[in-house]
Scaffold this motif. Structure first.
Motif, mmCIF file in Angstrom:
data_model
loop_
_atom_site.group_PDB
_atom_site.id
_atom_site.type_symbol
_atom_site.label_atom_id
_atom_site.label_comp_id
_atom_site.label_asym_id
_atom_site.label_seq_id
_atom_site.Cartn_x
_atom_site.Cartn_y
_atom_site.Cartn_z
ATOM 1 N N ILE A 1 9.471 16.079 -2.988
ATOM 2 C CA ILE A 1 9.178 16.920 -2.241
ATOM 3 C C ILE A 1 9.842 17.248 -0.748
ATOM 4 N N VAL A 2 9.505 16.608 -0.427
ATOM 5 C CA VAL A 2 9.576 15.617 1.098
ATOM 6 C C VAL A 2 10.734 15.406 1.748
ATOM 7 N N THR B 1 1.153 -0.787 -0.231
ATOM 8 C CA THR B 1 0.276 -0.041 0.534
ATOM 9 C C THR B 1 0.875 1.079 0.029
ATOM 10 N N PHE B 2 1.605 0.823 0.827
ATOM 11 C CA PHE B 2 2.705 2.449 1.096
ATOM 12 C C PHE B 2 3.677 2.766 -0.117
ATOM 13 N N MET B 3 3.793 1.788 -0.976
ATOM 14 C CA MET B 3 4.625 1.945 -3.065
ATOM 15 C C MET B 3 3.345 2.153 -3.022
ATOM 16 N N GLN B 4 2.218 1.612 -3.219
ATOM 17 C CA GLN B 4 1.905 2.382 -3.985
ATOM 18 C C GLN B 4 1.261 3.554 -4.187
ATOM 19 N N LYS B 5 1.037 4.193 -2.621
ATOM 20 C CA LYS B 5 0.919 5.734 -2.691
ATOM 21 C C LYS B 5 2.627 6.783 -2.751
ATOM 22 N N VAL B 6 3.713 6.160 -3.024
ATOM 23 C CA VAL B 6 5.000 6.688 -3.352
ATOM 24 C C VAL B 6 4.479 6.660 -4.992
#
Length: 315
Positions: free
Chosen positions: A30-31, A16-21
């Motif tokens: 930017i972050v 899920t995290f990789m999909q968001k990234v």
């Protein structure tokens, strides 16, 4: 079974995290840049704190240098000048802080009350401009103005029959010159935050105040100041974190053998011990003491602000 469920849950979260990234990669890029900056220049250098507990030798490196425990801290506090240096730093910073916030708030309120847009922009331009003067140029201007022979202040004193004064060589006048020249340079810029807070006040509050028949001073007292109180408290707490880290450049440039009694502060002392005397362990220990005091002050004043107002602290 429990381990398998945990692994499946972790895999699901990672996917899920990789999909968001992947979907929002511009935001994460930017972050990542400021995070990389803080990691490289703020957290990695903290490794050097070890120097405070060692007698550093360049040939042996940080790990190879002999461990001395709290010797460097004992050395500083046993120095007869240590309390004077700490007091100089604390008193100078508190003086600047107590004087700067009220002036910035007053300027912001005055600009907010100004009806003429042209006059408001002119005042902003004139008061913001000194902020962009470099510290070196600022100190050079002060030295020219306060020169015992040719300075404008002593020229005026001679014209009215008074004796000349060596302003830059007077320990008693060092704090006043340092603080009030900084106020002239920074007040216009510092007022921006409070001006932004004032422009965010709900117009309905002003309308209600007019209905109640309040005058301008009552409006400032009962509407403006209460509405920006949280901003003032937050700025005060944030500045408390830099009380013992007051600017090195200006103090060092204004410093001379005559005013050393009040101009020697923690940052200038660290510079002399570390870079001039090459006592890196001792200077690191002093800087660590500085940081610990700053942390304690910001925690203390944040707690006091929370006791006064639940929404008044930083956290």
């Amino acid at each position: 079974m429990k381990n398998e469920k945990n692994l499946m849950r972790m895999n699901r979260h990672s996917q899920t995290f990789m999909q968001k990234v992947t979907k929002h990669w511009q935001f994460y890029l930017i972050v990542a840049l400021p995070m990389l900056y803080f990691l490289m220049f703020k957290y990695v250098p903290m490794y050097g704190i070890l120097l405070s507990f060692k007698r550093y030798r360049v040939s042996q490196g940080i790990w190879g240098s002999p461990w001395v425990g709290l010797y460097q801290f004992q050395k500083f506090f046993s120095n007869p000048s240590s309390l004077r240096i700490m007091w100089n730093t604390f008193s100078l910073s508190i003086y600047a802080l107590v004087a700067s916030i009220p002036l910035a708030v007053i300027m912001a309120i005055a600009l907010n009350e100004t009806k003429s847009t042209r006059w408001k922009k002119s005042v902003q331009m004139v008061t913001y401009a000194p902020y962009f003067i470099s510290t070196v140029v600022m100190v050079a201007i002060l030295m020219q103005f306060m020169d015992p022979a040719l300075g404008i202040f002593n020229t005026i004193r001679r014209l009215v029959g008074l004796e000349t004064i060596n302003y830059m060589g007077s320990p008693e006048k060092f704090r006043h010159i340092y603080v009030w020249s900084a106020l002239w340079q920074n007040t216009g810029y510092n007022a921006i935050i409070y001006l932004a807070a004032l422009t965010g006040i709900n117009p309905e509050l002003y309308e209600a105040a007019r209905v109640d028949g309040v005058n301008k001073w009552q409006k400032i007292r009962h509407v403006d100041i209460p509405c920006i109180k949280t901003t003032i408290i937050i700025m005060f707490i944030m500045n408390m974190g830099y009380v013992m880290s007051i600017g090195f450049e200006k103090a060092f440039l204004m410093q001379n053998a005559l005013n050393l009694e009040t101009s020697e502060i923690m940052s200038t002392y660290v510079y002399k011990m570390g870079l001039i005397n090459s006592d890196f362990s001792y200077s690191t220990a002093i800087d660590l003491i500085n940081s610990i005091i700053n942390i304690c002050l910001i925690l203390l004043f944040n707690k006091l602000a929370k006791l006064k107002d639940k929404d008044g602290g930083l956290w």
